[in-house]
Design an enzyme around this catalytic site. Sequence first.
Site, mmCIF file in Angstrom:
data_model
loop_
_atom_site.group_PDB
_atom_site.id
_atom_site.type_symbol
_atom_site.label_atom_id
_atom_site.label_comp_id
_atom_site.label_asym_id
_atom_site.label_seq_id
_atom_site.Cartn_x
_atom_site.Cartn_y
_atom_site.Cartn_z
ATOM 1 N N ASP A 194 0.808 -1.170 0.030
ATOM 2 C CA ASP A 194 -0.155 -0.042 -0.122
ATOM 3 C C ASP A 194 0.806 1.232 0.226
ATOM 4 O OD1 ASP A 194 -2.798 1.019 0.374
ATOM 5 O OD2 ASP A 194 -1.917 2.040 1.884
ATOM 6 N N ILE A 195 0.565 2.173 -0.780
ATOM 7 C CA ILE A 195 1.241 3.379 -1.013
ATOM 8 C C ILE A 195 0.988 4.106 0.225
ATOM 9 C CG2 ILE A 195 1.909 5.737 -2.229
ATOM 10 C CD1 ILE A 195 0.817 3.960 -4.915
ATOM 11 N N GLU A 233 -4.716 2.237 -4.160
ATOM 12 C CA GLU A 233 -3.489 2.164 -4.430
ATOM 13 C C GLU A 233 -2.627 0.917 -3.576
ATOM 14 O OE1 GLU A 233 -4.896 4.205 -0.204
ATOM 15 O OE2 GLU A 233 -5.503 4.280 -2.314
#
Length: 191
Positions: free
Chosen positions: A68-69, A111
């Site tokens: 996950d960003i 994301e």
Amino acid sequence: MQRHDRDGVVVLGAVAVQNALLYSRTQELAIRDSLTGLVVRRYFMERFHHEIKRSARKKEELSLLLLDIDHFKEYNDTYGHTAGDLVLKHLAKTINGMVDETDVVGRYGGEEFVVLFCGRSREEAIAEAEHIRMAVEEHPVMLRRRKASLTVSIGMASYPEEAVSEEELIRLADNRLYKAKARGRNNVCSK
């Protein structure tokens, strides 16, 4: 029997070629995310199912990473949604350039990205996850002619050592992703 237009060109052949190209492109769109070029979640889950069965049959290990960003919303808020798209493309390119042909990389949603390391030990997968994390951190993305730092949090789970079903692996990797975030982000959680 072939039909010809007024100039004698074979029309049916051209139509058949066009249809084949269109079919091929449609198939590609069905399995690839148009923004990142990575496989879509639905296709990833099909491959995941297949790879779990193959691993069980061959008694091989595999590991699942959920990435996950970190602070993704800030990229969109600061630079706009087009910049968010550039961040997603940048991350996809970085991850895809670091995995083997046998591994599967996909866009899991928003994301979040997913990587399936096939036929590798848990220790190898942990090392690869850390390698990906460091590469993302070390390669900023250019947004509006400025370098913007980028980090990811990663949760990892391994088959068959920790889980024996797809659902268990996903749940475990997802829980560990949240632990990585809670520990301050930009880290790999494998326990």
